[in-house]
Design an enzyme around this catalytic site. Structure first.
Site, PDB file in Angstrom:
ATOM      1  N   GLU A  72       0.534 -13.907 -17.197  1.00  0.00           N
ATOM      2  CA  GLU A  72       0.595 -15.186 -17.920  1.00  0.00           C
ATOM      3  C   GLU A  72      -0.672 -15.973 -17.621  1.00  0.00           C
ATOM      4  O   GLU A  72      -1.266 -15.799 -16.565  1.00  0.00           O
ATOM      5  CB  GLU A  72       1.801 -16.012 -17.414  1.00  0.00           C
ATOM      6  CG  GLU A  72       3.129 -15.341 -17.628  1.00  0.00           C
ATOM      7  CD  GLU A  72       4.256 -15.980 -16.798  1.00  0.00           C
ATOM      8  OE1 GLU A  72       4.049 -17.077 -16.247  1.00  0.00           O
ATOM      9  OE2 GLU A  72       5.316 -15.353 -16.709  1.00  0.00           O
TER      10      GLU A  72
ATOM     11  N   LYS B 158      -2.714 -18.992 -16.181  1.00  0.00           N
ATOM     12  CA  LYS B 158      -2.432 -19.973 -15.135  1.00  0.00           C
ATOM     13  C   LYS B 158      -2.894 -21.335 -15.634  1.00  0.00           C
ATOM     14  O   LYS B 158      -4.082 -21.599 -15.774  1.00  0.00           O
ATOM     15  CB  LYS B 158      -3.154 -19.611 -13.841  1.00  0.00           C
ATOM     16  CG  LYS B 158      -2.818 -20.559 -12.705  1.00  0.00           C
ATOM     17  CD  LYS B 158      -3.354 -20.054 -11.383  1.00  0.00           C
ATOM     18  CE  LYS B 158      -2.904 -20.929 -10.232  1.00  0.00           C
ATOM     19  NZ  LYS B 158      -3.402 -22.302 -10.314  1.00  0.00           N
TER      20      LYS B 158
ATOM     21  N   ASP C  90      -3.573 -25.261 -15.825  1.00  0.00           N
ATOM     22  CA  ASP C  90      -4.064 -26.197 -14.826  1.00  0.00           C
ATOM     23  C   ASP C  90      -3.383 -27.546 -14.999  1.00  0.00           C
ATOM     24  O   ASP C  90      -3.883 -28.443 -15.643  1.00  0.00           O
ATOM     25  CB  ASP C  90      -5.586 -26.330 -14.977  1.00  0.00           C
ATOM     26  CG  ASP C  90      -6.206 -26.966 -13.753  1.00  0.00           C
ATOM     27  OD1 ASP C  90      -5.520 -27.045 -12.715  1.00  0.00           O
ATOM     28  OD2 ASP C  90      -7.359 -27.393 -13.832  1.00  0.00           O
TER      29      ASP C  90
ATOM     30  N   TYR D 235       7.890 -21.308 -17.058  1.00  0.00           N
ATOM     31  CA  TYR D 235       7.553 -19.952 -16.641  1.00  0.00           C
ATOM     32  C   TYR D 235       8.366 -19.374 -15.490  1.00  0.00           C
ATOM     33  O   TYR D 235       8.130 -18.252 -15.076  1.00  0.00           O
ATOM     34  CB  TYR D 235       6.072 -19.844 -16.308  1.00  0.00           C
ATOM     35  CG  TYR D 235       5.555 -20.907 -15.349  1.00  0.00           C
ATOM     36  CD1 TYR D 235       6.064 -21.013 -14.055  1.00  0.00           C
ATOM     37  CD2 TYR D 235       4.560 -21.800 -15.730  1.00  0.00           C
ATOM     38  CE1 TYR D 235       5.604 -21.977 -13.174  1.00  0.00           C
ATOM     39  CE2 TYR D 235       4.094 -22.773 -14.859  1.00  0.00           C
ATOM     40  CZ  TYR D 235       4.623 -22.852 -13.574  1.00  0.00           C
ATOM     41  OH  TYR D 235       4.171 -23.806 -12.724  1.00  0.00           O
TER      42      TYR D 235
ATOM     43  N   LYS E 133      -7.777 -16.119  -9.891  1.00  0.00           N
ATOM     44  CA  LYS E 133      -8.534 -17.285 -10.356  1.00  0.00           C
ATOM     45  C   LYS E 133      -9.813 -16.869 -11.074  1.00  0.00           C
ATOM     46  O   LYS E 133     -10.452 -15.891 -10.720  1.00  0.00           O
ATOM     47  CB  LYS E 133      -8.884 -18.156  -9.153  1.00  0.00           C
ATOM     48  CG  LYS E 133      -7.660 -18.812  -8.542  1.00  0.00           C
ATOM     49  CD  LYS E 133      -7.903 -20.285  -8.378  1.00  0.00           C
ATOM     50  CE  LYS E 133      -6.672 -20.972  -7.813  1.00  0.00           C
ATOM     51  NZ  LYS E 133      -7.009 -22.273  -7.231  1.00  0.00           N
TER      52      LYS E 133
ATOM     53  N   CYS F 187     -28.865 -56.238 -17.942  1.00  0.00           N
ATOM     54  CA  CYS F 187     -28.558 -55.219 -18.939  1.00  0.00           C
ATOM     55  C   CYS F 187     -29.850 -54.593 -19.459  1.00  0.00           C
ATOM     56  O   CYS F 187     -30.761 -55.314 -19.861  1.00  0.00           O
ATOM     57  CB  CYS F 187     -27.784 -55.850 -20.090  1.00  0.00           C
ATOM     58  SG  CYS F 187     -27.579 -54.750 -21.501  1.00  0.00           S
TER      59      CYS F 187
ATOM     60  N   CYS G 138     -30.244 -55.951 -23.239  1.00  0.00           N
ATOM     61  CA  CYS G 138     -30.359 -57.344 -23.686  1.00  0.00           C
ATOM     62  C   CYS G 138     -30.766 -58.283 -22.561  1.00  0.00           C
ATOM     63  O   CYS G 138     -30.961 -59.475 -22.787  1.00  0.00           O
ATOM     64  CB  CYS G 138     -29.065 -57.830 -24.319  1.00  0.00           C
ATOM     65  SG  CYS G 138     -27.742 -58.130 -23.141  1.00  0.00           S
TER      66      CYS G 138
ATOM     67  N   CYS H  88     -22.224 -55.369 -18.967  1.00  0.00           N
ATOM     68  CA  CYS H  88     -23.137 -56.378 -19.475  1.00  0.00           C
ATOM     69  C   CYS H  88     -22.273 -57.499 -20.030  1.00  0.00           C
ATOM     70  O   CYS H  88     -21.349 -57.268 -20.807  1.00  0.00           O
ATOM     71  CB  CYS H  88     -23.991 -55.790 -20.596  1.00  0.00           C
ATOM     72  SG  CYS H  88     -24.692 -57.052 -21.664  1.00  0.00           S
TER      73      CYS H  88
ATOM     74  N   CYS I 136     -24.961 -58.784 -27.017  1.00  0.00           N
ATOM     75  CA  CYS I 136     -25.745 -57.651 -26.523  1.00  0.00           C
ATOM     76  C   CYS I 136     -25.961 -56.662 -27.654  1.00  0.00           C
ATOM     77  O   CYS I 136     -25.006 -56.157 -28.236  1.00  0.00           O
ATOM     78  CB  CYS I 136     -25.012 -56.981 -25.381  1.00  0.00           C
ATOM     79  SG  CYS I 136     -25.809 -55.474 -24.809  1.00  0.00           S
TER      80      CYS I 136
HETATM   81  N1  LIG Z   1     -10.036 -29.911  -4.689  1.00  0.00           N
HETATM   82  C1  LIG Z   1      -9.230 -30.142  -3.665  1.00  0.00           C
HETATM   83  O1  LIG Z   1      -9.509 -30.972  -2.804  1.00  0.00           O
HETATM   84  C2  LIG Z   1      -7.948 -29.392  -3.576  1.00  0.00           C
HETATM   85  C3  LIG Z   1      -6.993 -29.726  -2.601  1.00  0.00           C
HETATM   86  C4  LIG Z   1      -5.802 -28.999  -2.588  1.00  0.00           C
HETATM   87  C5  LIG Z   1      -5.599 -27.975  -3.490  1.00  0.00           C
HETATM   88  N2  LIG Z   1      -6.569 -27.670  -4.415  1.00  0.00           N
HETATM   89  C6  LIG Z   1      -6.398 -26.580  -5.383  1.00  0.00           C
HETATM   90  O2  LIG Z   1      -5.074 -26.275  -5.566  1.00  0.00           O
HETATM   91  C7  LIG Z   1      -4.822 -24.924  -5.232  1.00  0.00           C
HETATM   92  C8  LIG Z   1      -3.537 -24.836  -4.496  1.00  0.00           C
HETATM   93  O3  LIG Z   1      -2.588 -25.495  -5.272  1.00  0.00           O
HETATM   94  P1  LIG Z   1      -1.164 -24.923  -5.565  1.00  0.00           P
HETATM   95  O4  LIG Z   1      -0.374 -24.812  -4.330  1.00  0.00           O
HETATM   96  O5  LIG Z   1      -0.599 -25.723  -6.681  1.00  0.00           O
HETATM   97  O6  LIG Z   1      -1.434 -23.449  -5.954  1.00  0.00           O
HETATM   98  P2  LIG Z   1      -2.164 -22.813  -7.153  1.00  0.00           P
HETATM   99  O7  LIG Z   1      -2.517 -23.840  -8.166  1.00  0.00           O
HETATM  100  O8  LIG Z   1      -3.261 -21.977  -6.640  1.00  0.00           O
HETATM  101  O9  LIG Z   1      -1.031 -21.845  -7.705  1.00  0.00           O
HETATM  102  C9  LIG Z   1       0.355 -22.158  -7.755  1.00  0.00           C
HETATM  103  C10 LIG Z   1       0.697 -23.027  -8.890  1.00  0.00           C
HETATM  104  O10 LIG Z   1       0.242 -22.468 -10.101  1.00  0.00           O
HETATM  105  C11 LIG Z   1       0.897 -23.142 -11.146  1.00  0.00           C
HETATM  106  N3  LIG Z   1       1.069 -22.247 -12.289  1.00  0.00           N
HETATM  107  C12 LIG Z   1       0.377 -22.372 -13.444  1.00  0.00           C
HETATM  108  N4  LIG Z   1       0.729 -21.448 -14.324  1.00  0.00           N
HETATM  109  C13 LIG Z   1       1.705 -20.695 -13.745  1.00  0.00           C
HETATM  110  C14 LIG Z   1       2.465 -19.584 -14.187  1.00  0.00           C
HETATM  111  N5  LIG Z   1       2.305 -19.038 -15.399  1.00  0.00           N
HETATM  112  N6  LIG Z   1       3.369 -19.065 -13.326  1.00  0.00           N
HETATM  113  C15 LIG Z   1       3.526 -19.590 -12.083  1.00  0.00           C
HETATM  114  N7  LIG Z   1       2.825 -20.646 -11.621  1.00  0.00           N
HETATM  115  C16 LIG Z   1       1.920 -21.192 -12.441  1.00  0.00           C
HETATM  116  C17 LIG Z   1       2.156 -23.707 -10.554  1.00  0.00           C
HETATM  117  O11 LIG Z   1       2.019 -25.109 -10.545  1.00  0.00           O
HETATM  118  C18 LIG Z   1       2.161 -23.206  -9.148  1.00  0.00           C
HETATM  119  O12 LIG Z   1       2.743 -24.122  -8.281  1.00  0.00           O
HETATM  120  C19 LIG Z   1      -5.998 -24.478  -4.392  1.00  0.00           C
HETATM  121  O13 LIG Z   1      -6.287 -23.126  -4.587  1.00  0.00           O
HETATM  122  C20 LIG Z   1      -7.104 -25.378  -4.885  1.00  0.00           C
HETATM  123  O14 LIG Z   1      -7.765 -24.729  -5.948  1.00  0.00           O
HETATM  124  C21 LIG Z   1      -7.711 -28.347  -4.456  1.00  0.00           C
HETATM  125 ZN   LIG Z   2     -26.430 -56.130 -22.814  1.00  0.00          ZN
END
Ligand SMILES: NC(=O)c1ccc[n+]([C@@H]2O[C@H](COP(=O)([O-])OP(=O)(O)OC[C@H]3O[C@@H](n4cnc5c(N)ncnc54)[C@H](O)[C@@H]3O)[C@@H](O)[C@H]2O)c1
Ligand SMILES: [Zn+2]
Length: 671
Positions: A117, A119, A121, A229, A317, A411, A414, A429, A434
């Site tokens: 599937e 993933k 965001d 999912y 990923k 600005c 202006c 501004c 402006c």
């Molecule tokens: N930038 C930062 O400071 C920071 C901090 C913490 C976590 N993170 C990010 O978050 C990730 C960890 O977060 P996480 O615990 O949510 O894990 P994750 O995002 O790596 O994977 C698990 C999550 O994927 C999601 N998901 C999306 N599609 C899915 C599907 N088809 N089936 C199952 N799950 C699906 C669900 O929300 C599940 O909980 C880290 O790898 C990092 O990339 C970033």
């Molecule tokens: Zn201005």
């Protein structure tokens, strides 16, 4: 590394990771990119693997997510909501497959059936249906306890309040991802920057920030959507596999991706992964990888779970879309509401197939935090179609000649005073006349999504201003052929076209006119609500705050902004002049679809919210062919329930298949 050094580094990493977890999960305000975070996390995992005696149960490597926010009621999940283990390379995938086979003691030569599937965001939530009725909706939280966001989830249009079909199960807990389509994410960020609020770092944060609102009217205004999912606890129904479970959800009216597919073994997974890597840029939402799950539920149970993640699934990923380049200059630009935004001009660089020459620096607070200077070598990242952003500065590349661009004292356009409003990150501004604000507001008025004066873009509007032919939007309607003929390089024909475009704009839909006025906090969506509710600009101008507030989705801030706008004598005069010049906004009938110029669609099923004939009409008028045959030239296939051979054909040809739900998101995104 010796034990003492390892122990120190582990402690450091845990503290660091906990801090970033809090910023990311609780505050929705990450300071690192996911790639940077993942690097820290992998380092911790590696050290813990080498020194298993140093592992503690409270290590971030054993825990999920972040603590739920106190301001929400809490919900304890009947079955914990886990995270997923990550894979980054083909080797990681092969290793995962080998582990699964070993644990199941599979005879040599036999392969596992997986469901792959996309993933998504966004953020994970759980929906609880009791006898078919949605009773509770919650966030994942720390996996055990989440936040009760039922009211907010009920505003998400793709989530049914009641399941379809006869004899709903006694209990159906279903997990899925709530997310914002890219177009909506971009619009939201543009609006936030105009209003002096910090933009969201990525669609995930935007979705989390939108869902975790105490006022569900704010959530309702964000076009969140969802794909389901995974099962939670289920009573009164039984499923043998992930594939079967997903079809059952679809039949019950729950939104499910059409991109899920059963594959065999590592080879199947790799092929799917490659396909999604290519598709990634054409999808209307952001995906950050693919999720691979053992299809059979009995096998999943046999494999079981670890403290943080199941043994039967892995998230593969995508590599981050990053590149290194140099900031050649930073220029402050003034927007329609006076907000001054620093933009970086970059040495052009290619990021996964797209040449990038500008990046947004958002605001001075952000620029200071990342210490971004003119001349710096920087890492930039492009997420989806979003304007690239600077991730970090490579300070080791500095020569000493880099300069920080301070907040301008005046600005740049202006010379008026520049003010940083308390509680806002933006600087503005304050000049009432402006020229930059006037220019931007006229550009906005004439733009495609507003009054759609075709051909009358930035270049011509600047000339009109320079020649003193317009001072505000109403002046556009007084222009004559002679005026345009004063331009450099203007022909009779072109002048004619521009005048025709202005003339045609007199009969635009009311909602466009309202949007075009550039009232603060009134975006396209709100403008549509207002047009439907009031039916004419006069009625809207007379509306009281109380009347405005009686419209669902309109909050006090928006209501006040609208009444303030119409109380302003200058604004009333501008509108009066336009009406006198013949501007007569039309009241729209129910509009179907958006702008899909140049794209073709094929429907293979019935659409959920639009009747098939409406959708057909829309697609035909845009040059697509509904319910036609799939060819290489087809851009999208919209899959319905009855879809079968057409989908197979589409896949063979590499045509993107969208679920009805994804299609609807695209309509929303492009409207
Ligand atoms: N930038 C930062 O400071 C920071 C901090 C913490 C976590 N993170 C990010 O978050 C990730 C960890 O977060 P996480 O615990 O949510 O894990 P994750 O995002 O790596 O994977 C698990 C999550 O994927 C999601 N998901 C999306 N599609 C899915 C599907 N088809 N089936 C199952 N799950 C699906 C669900 O929300 C599940 O909980 C880290 O790898 C990092 O990339 C970033
Ligand atoms: Zn201005």
């Amino acid at each position: 590394m010796d034990r003492n050094a390892a122990e120190r580094r582990i402690a450091e990493l845990r503290a660091e990771i906990r801090r970033h977890d809090h910023l990311y999960y609780v505050l929705d305000r990450p300071e690192l990119t996911d790639a940077e975070y993942d690097a820290l996390y992998r380092e911790l995992l590696k050290l813990e693997e080498e020194h298993p005696e140093l592992v503690t149960p409270d290590s971030p490597s054993r825990r999920v997510g972040g603590a739920p926010l106190e301001k929400f009621k809490q919900v304890t999940h009947r079955i914990p909501m886990l995270s997923l283990e990550n894979a980054f390379t083909d080797g990681d995938i092969a290793e995962f497959d080998a582990r699964v086979k070993r644990a199941l003691a599979l005879p040599a030569g036999e392969e596992i059936a997986y469901v792959c599937e996309p993933k998504l965001d966004g953020l994970a939530v759980e929906l609880v249906y009791e006898y078919g009725t949605l009773t509770v909706g919650s966030t994942r939280g720390d996996g055990v306890v989440g936040e009760n966001v039922t009211q907010n989830l009920k505003t998400v249009k793709s989530i049914p309040l009641r399941l379809e079909g006869e004899n709903p199960p006694e209990l159906l807990e279903v997990r899925g991802e709530v997310f914002l389509p890219l177009a909506a994410f971009q619009r939201l960020n543009a609006q936030r920057e105009e209003e002096g609020e910090p933009p969201f770092a990525n669609p995930r944060n935007a979705a989390a920030g939108s869902l975790r609102q105490l006022d569900s009217r704010i959530t309702a205004r964000r076009p969140l959507t969802m794909f389901c999912y995974a099962p939670g606890e289920i009573r009164g129904a039984d499923f043998g596999s992930q594939g079967e479970f997903l079809s059952a959800l679809r039949q019950r009216g729950l939104p499910v991706t059409s991109l899920a597919r059963q594959v065999t073994g590592v080879a199947g997974v790799l092929a799917y992964y490659r396909e999604m890597t290519e598709k990634r840029d054409t999808l209307p939402y952001e995906i950050d990888g693919v999720v691979v799950k053992v299809d059979s539920f009995p096998l999943q149970r046999e494999l079981g779970e670890k403290s943080r993640s199941p043994r039967w699934a892995v998230a593969v990923k995508f590599p981050p879309r990053q590149a290194v380049t140099v900031i050649e200059d930073i220029v402050p630009s003034v927007g329609r509401t006076g907000v001054i935004t620093p933009t970086a001009n970059l040495r052009p660089v290619e990021v996964s197939g797209v040449t990038v020459s500008r990046a947004t620096l958002h605001n001075w607070e952000e620029m200071e935090r990342k210490d971004i200077r003119i001349g710096d070598t920087v890492v930039i990242e492009r997420a989806g179609d979003v304007i690239p952003a600077v991730v970090k500065v490579l300070t080791e590349k500095r020569s000493g000649s880099e300069r920080f661009l301070p907040i301008p004292a005046a600005c740049p356009e202006c010379g008026s005073e520049v003010v940083k409003i308390p509680d806002e990150v933006a600087v503005r501004c304050m000049g009432l006349s402006c020229p930059a604000q006037i220019r931007e507001s006229i550009i906005h008025f004439a733009s495609r999504n507003a009054m759609d004066m075709e051909g009358l873009g930035e270049k011509y509007i600047e000339q009109l201003l320079r020649l003193g032919l317009v001072g505000n939007v109403a002046d556009l309607y007084t222009l004559t052929r002679d005026d345009f003929m004063k331009f450099d390089r203007m022909g009779e024909k072109l002048a004619e076209n521009l005048l025709n475009a202005i003339e045609a704009s007199k009969k635009r839909e009311l909602s466009r006119f309202i949007f075009a006025l550039g009232i603060r906090h009134v975006g396209e969506h709100t403008a549509k609500l207002l047009a439907t509710a009031f039916g004419s600009i006069d009625n809207l101008a007379r509306a009281t705050e109380a009347e405005l507030l009686s419209i669902r989705e309109i909050g006090p801030q928006v209501a006040q902004s609208i009444t303030t706008f119409f109380h302003n004598e200058g604004n009333r005069e501008t509108i009066r002049r336009m009406v006198e010049a013949g501007v007569e906004p039309t009241v729209e009938e129910k509009k179907v679809g958006g702008k899909f110029t140049g794209k073709t669609f094929v429907f293979t099923g019935t659409l959920i919210r639009f009747s098939r004939s409406e959708a057909q009409k829309m697609v035909e008028s845009e040059g697509g062919h509904a319910a036609g045959s799939v060819s290489k030239k087809t851009d999208y296939v919209v899959a319905g329930d009855e879809a079968g051979s057409k989908l197979d054909k589409a896949r063979q040809l590499g045509v993107t298949v969208l679920a009805e739900d994804e299609f609807l998101q695209m309509l929303e995104g492009e409207q």
